[in-house]
Design an enzyme around this catalytic site. Structure first.
Site, PDB file in Angstrom:
ATOM      1  N   HIS A  48       0.158  -0.237  11.967  1.00  0.00           N
ATOM      2  CA  HIS A  48       0.559   0.757  13.921  1.00  0.00           C
ATOM      3  C   HIS A  48       1.861  -1.084  14.991  1.00  0.00           C
ATOM      4  CE1 HIS A  48       0.141   4.387  13.494  1.00  0.00           C
ATOM      5  NE2 HIS A  48      -1.505   4.088  12.741  1.00  0.00           N
ATOM      6  N   CYS A  72       5.472   0.205  14.643  1.00  0.00           N
ATOM      7  CA  CYS A  72       6.117   0.391  16.454  1.00  0.00           C
ATOM      8  C   CYS A  72       6.363  -0.651  16.602  1.00  0.00           C
ATOM      9  CB  CYS A  72       5.719   1.393  16.577  1.00  0.00           C
ATOM     10  SG  CYS A  72       5.318   2.929  16.388  1.00  0.00           S
TER      11      CYS A  72
END
EC number: 3.4.22.55
Length: 452
Positions: A277, A320
């Site tokens: 992430h 991301c």
């Protein structure tokens, strides 16, 4: 009395050896179930290419599936493929429990996608429904965001994915097209030197299971990404190091250790792939803390990593860079004239005492899964859009295309892709990858040349 005691101990030793021999003969006679043998046979090539043995062997040893001598025999083989083949030769002879123990060991060493492959094949052989995997939520085959807030992910209804266009069963069996001698001779003089065997060291760092206060979701499909990349990099001629589920501090320390490995002195390039992430400018450790990407690049720059000066360094970031979902826009009628702008670089070297100085950071190229501020999309069965496209392009075109042009092709594939999840905000969502470069020559990987 002493003589009697000695004879007794000798007798016990002989009995122990006889018992061990008897156990080995029993295992050989009462071997693996034929269905299990057939399952291993059908997946032999995939297993031989993708198994990661270092931790797996210890689990099999603990479960009494292999012996110390067998472990040494496997480790004595040259190369990971040969070691995997040796294990696959041994497994069918290790008794009726060997298959189940092997599957359990795969799960325990984060190779659950291979366990899923075996169990699916076994179910086809036995004509029964495949068991559900506990390694990822198989009810979510469509695309999910790499780092979406919990309130967004709760909207992903399991009623909407029966007709998912993103369905898949995991990474394909990869093959990399080799470079021809003619192509090499025509291009090597204008390109970075890439002749060393191995081509270089590659590090794949994959975070899947998260703890801490950030409430980061399990990265379903992340196992597919790291396995696919490990296979790709090996086929491209790299020695691959793999690390799983690292905290931010551990990531920084392991990256620094990797950057200082002596082997970089005698190899021609380097690859670092970070899968986790993330947010703009940073990537999460499993503890929910951030490692800044600028710190990653700093560890490999010309000042901190002299062994890689003037050598190409490739970075691939699957994470991301924000939480905005790209909704896309309707294309106007007419010819599409969109083009990617070029980026010029200037030489700024100065001579000092007849020695060329280098800028602090050069000879790097970094591919990002998405644009700044946007979320990266990931398929829970086939892995992330970006890694899937990257693997496809590099396996097909590394033989005749340099890395920057391949990343343009990756961009084109990502541009055409569209999410399918009716009833959620991810339906018809888009993604756009990008790369930045300070390369100073063309970077051809020349896979398979010269032949070994």
């Amino acid at each position: 009395m002493a003589a009697s005691s000695g004879r007794s101990q000798s007798s016990l030793h002989r009995k122990g050896l006889m018992a061990a021999d008897r156990r080995s003969r029993i295992l050989a006679v009462c071997g693996m179930h034929p269905d299990h043998q057939e399952t291993l046979k059908k997946n032999r090539v995939v297993l031989a290419k993708q198994l990661l043995l270092s931790e797996l062997l210890e689990h099999l040893l603990e479960k009494d599936i292999i012996t110390l001598e067998m472990r040494e025999l496997i480790q004595a083989k040259g190369g990971s493929f040969s070691q995997n083949v040796e294990l696959l030769n041994l497994l069918p002879k290790r008794g009726p429990q060997a298959f189940d123990a092997f599957c359990e060991a795969l799960r325990e060493t984060r190779q659950g996608h291979l366990e899923d492959l075996l169990l699916t094949t076994l179910s086809d052989i036995q004509h029964i429904l495949p068991p559900l995997s506990c390694d990822y939520d198989s009810s979510l085959p469509f695309s999910v965001c790499e780092s979406c807030p919990p309130h967004k992910q709760s909207r992903l209804s399991t009623d909407t994915m029966e007709h998912s266009l993103d369905n898949g069963d995991g990474p394909p069996c990869l093959q990399v097209k080799p470079c021809t001698p003619e192509f090499y001779q025509a291009h090597y003089q204008l390109a970075y030197r890439l002749q060393s065997q191995p081509r270089g060291l590659a590090l794949v760092m994959s975070n899947v299971h998260f703890t801490g206060e950030k409430d980061l979701e399990f990265r379903s499909g992340g196992d597919v990404d790291h396995t696919t990349l490990v296979t790709l990099f090996k086929l491209l001629g790299y020695n691959v190091h793999v690390l799983y589920d690292q905290t931010a501090q551990e990531m920084q320390e392991k990256l620094q250790n990797f950057a200082q490995l002596p082997a970089h002195r005698v190899t021609d390039s380097c690859i670092v792939a970070l899968l986790s992430h993330g947010v703009e400018g940073g990537i999460y450790g499993v503890d929910g803390k951030l490692l800044q990407l600028q710190e990653v690049f700093r560890l490999f720059d010309n000042a901190n990593c002299p062994s890689l000066q003037n050598k190409p360094k490739m970075f691939f970031i699957q994470a991301c860079r924000g939480d905005e979902t790209d909704r896309g826009v309707d294309q106007q009628d007419g010819k599409n004239h969109a083009q990617s702008p070029g980026c010029e670089e200037s030489d700024a070297g100065k001579e000092e005492l007849m020695k060329m100085r280098l800028p602090t950071r050069s000879d790097m190229i970094c591919g990002y899964a998405c644009l700044k501020g946007n979320a990266a999309m990931r398929n829970t069965k086939r892995g992330s859009w970006y890694i899937e496209a990257l693997t496809q392009v590099f396996s097909e075109r590394a033989c005749d295309m340099h890395v920057a042009d391949m990343l343009v092709k990756v961009n084109a594939l990502i541009k055409e892709r569209e999410g399918y999840a009716p009833g959620t905000e991810f339906h018809r969502c888009k993604e756009m990858s990008e790369y930045c470069s300070t390369l100073c020559q063309q970077l051809y990987l020349f896979p398979g040349y010269p032949p070994t």
